[in-house]
Design a protein around this motif. Structure first.
Motif, PDB file in Angstrom:
ATOM      1  N   GLU A 103       0.812  -1.224   0.000  1.00  0.00           N
ATOM      2  CA  GLU A 103       0.000   0.000   0.000  1.00  0.00           C
ATOM      3  C   GLU A 103       0.844   1.272   0.000  1.00  0.00           C
ATOM      4  N   ASP A 104       2.126   1.171   0.353  1.00  0.00           N
ATOM      5  CA  ASP A 104       3.003   2.338   0.359  1.00  0.00           C
ATOM      6  C   ASP A 104       3.800   2.485  -0.940  1.00  0.00           C
ATOM      7  N   GLY A 105       3.557   1.597  -1.893  1.00  0.00           N
ATOM      8  CA  GLY A 105       4.283   1.667  -3.154  1.00  0.00           C
ATOM      9  C   GLY A 105       3.836   2.841  -4.007  1.00  0.00           C
ATOM     10  N   THR A 106       4.744   3.749  -4.295  1.00  0.00           N
ATOM     11  CA  THR A 106       4.438   4.914  -5.134  1.00  0.00           C
ATOM     12  C   THR A 106       5.523   5.063  -6.195  1.00  0.00           C
ATOM     13  N   GLU A 107       5.219   5.824  -7.229  1.00  0.00           N
ATOM     14  CA  GLU A 107       6.212   6.094  -8.261  1.00  0.00           C
ATOM     15  C   GLU A 107       7.437   6.787  -7.658  1.00  0.00           C
ATOM     16  N   LYS A 108       7.200   7.681  -6.707  1.00  0.00           N
ATOM     17  CA  LYS A 108       8.309   8.407  -6.088  1.00  0.00           C
ATOM     18  C   LYS A 108       9.220   7.457  -5.321  1.00  0.00           C
ATOM     19  N   LEU A 109       8.629   6.552  -4.540  1.00  0.00           N
ATOM     20  CA  LEU A 109       9.422   5.594  -3.773  1.00  0.00           C
ATOM     21  C   LEU A 109      10.228   4.704  -4.700  1.00  0.00           C
ATOM     22  N   TYR A 110       9.562   4.147  -5.706  1.00  0.00           N
ATOM     23  CA  TYR A 110      10.264   3.237  -6.615  1.00  0.00           C
ATOM     24  C   TYR A 110      11.317   3.971  -7.446  1.00  0.00           C
ATOM     25  N   GLY A 111      11.057   5.232  -7.745  1.00  0.00           N
ATOM     26  CA  GLY A 111      12.054   6.022  -8.455  1.00  0.00           C
ATOM     27  C   GLY A 111      13.308   6.219  -7.630  1.00  0.00           C
ATOM     28  N   GLU A 112      13.128   6.452  -6.321  1.00  0.00           N
ATOM     29  CA  GLU A 112      14.273   6.619  -5.429  1.00  0.00           C
ATOM     30  C   GLU A 112      15.071   5.317  -5.319  1.00  0.00           C
ATOM     31  N   ILE A 113      14.363   4.197  -5.229  1.00  0.00           N
ATOM     32  CA  ILE A 113      15.026   2.897  -5.156  1.00  0.00           C
ATOM     33  C   ILE A 113      15.781   2.615  -6.457  1.00  0.00           C
ATOM     34  N   ALA A 114      15.141   2.895  -7.595  1.00  0.00           N
ATOM     35  CA  ALA A 114      15.785   2.668  -8.895  1.00  0.00           C
ATOM     36  C   ALA A 114      17.065   3.486  -9.024  1.00  0.00           C
TER      37      ALA A 114
END
Length: 312
Positions: free
Chosen positions: A28-39
């Protein structure tokens, strides 16, 4: 690295990095911003630790072997220092200077081959963790002999997983599953409060089925090293990717796979390689508090007391 792709539910990120497929599901906390930071962090790590990229820190260190010290970024120095610590603790079973042997065999490339005994003997003289010198004052690294080369394939993915955990903690993510090509990290608690179940592949059938299931609380990494993962066949003989730095050949013992469970994925990564080479008895004496599951070629298992209650 590929762009972040999303699952149909919009809750997962997936990338090609570190020579494998990496995925993170933050639910539920998965966002484009979060995944972008991880990428972006994965891309930074890949750029620093790759031995195939000309300007990576490892490539610069390897080119300068026997010539000069190379100053590196703080995270690269940290991982190399950690690798050197594992080399010392395992008596060289884990050896970050194994690069020349990895290149000679080419097992994880498109052109693997069986080297001659003379080739292996020549390269073995270049594999010696005691000839890796670190200077804390300026974060510099020096390989003492020309032709030496670092390869951090046995620890870098674990470090990357720990870095993703750091991001998840900073962003106050409640729960997530990290999978970096088989390096698993279960982060936080499941929504229903139940344990995380992590399957361990069966080496006997090449990992196509599950041999056992670990039932675990959150904030733990599960890393497996096995002789079925990456290999090639030559003249009817199979050669796997876990090379013994003492002999120069893929490890030949009765171990089929080793799984390590630890709060640190970097620790689990380095330990799984070391344990495969050392065997259960020597490994448990060296790391008496480690949580492990050994699966041997004849099918029998050895489980640490710390993990016995978690194995199904």
């Amino acid at each position: 690295m590929s762009a972040c792709t999303r699952s149909a539910s919009g809750q997962a990120g997936q990338w090609n990095s570190l020579g494998t497929v990496c995925s993170v599901n933050a639910f539920e906390d998965g966002t484009e911003k979060l995944y972008g930071e991880i990428a972006a962090r994965l891309e930074e790590i890949d750029a620093s630790f790759s031995t195939n990229k000309e300007h990576s820190s490892l490539s610069r260190i390897n080119r300068a072997a026997g010539k000069e010290r190379i100053r590196v970024e703080a995270d690269v120095f940290f991982v190399i220092r950690s690798a050197l610590d594992f080399a010392e603790r395992t008596g060289g079973a884990f050896d970050p200077t194994i690069g020349p042997l990895v290149a000679l065999w080419g097992i994880c490339t498109d052109h693997p081959r069986v080297p001659s005994q003379d080739e292996i003997a020549a390269v073995l003289s270049l594999v010696d963790w005691r000839k890796l010198s670190l200077d804390e004052t300026d974060s510099s690294v020096f390989l003492e002999k020309e032709g030496m080369a670092l390869d951090l394939g046995g620890i870098a993915k674990g470090y990357a997983a720990d870095e993703i955990v750091r991001i998840l903690q900073t962003r106050k993510v409640k729960r997530a599953v990290i999978d970096l090509g088989g390096n698993i990290y279960v982060f936080g608690m499941k929504a229903d409060g139940s344990a995380w179940n992590v399957g361990i592949k069966n080496p006997a059938d090449g990992g196509t089925t599950v041999a056992s299931v670990l039932s675990l609380p959150g904030n733990l990494s599960v890393v497996t090293s096995g002789n079925y993962e990456r290999y090639f066949v030559s003249a009817g003989r199979r050669y796997h990717h876990i090379i013994d730095p003492k002999t120069g050949y893929p490890c030949e013992n009765a171990v089929a796979s080793v799984t390590i469970v630890s709060p640190s994925s970097m620790e689990a990564d380095a330990m799984s390689t070391s344990a495969f080479l050392m065997g259960a008895e020597a490994f448990s004496q060296t790391f008496p508090k480690a949580s492990f599951l050994f699966i041997y070629s004849d099918g029998h298992c050895v489980v640490s007391d710390t993990l016995a209650h978690s194995v199904k």
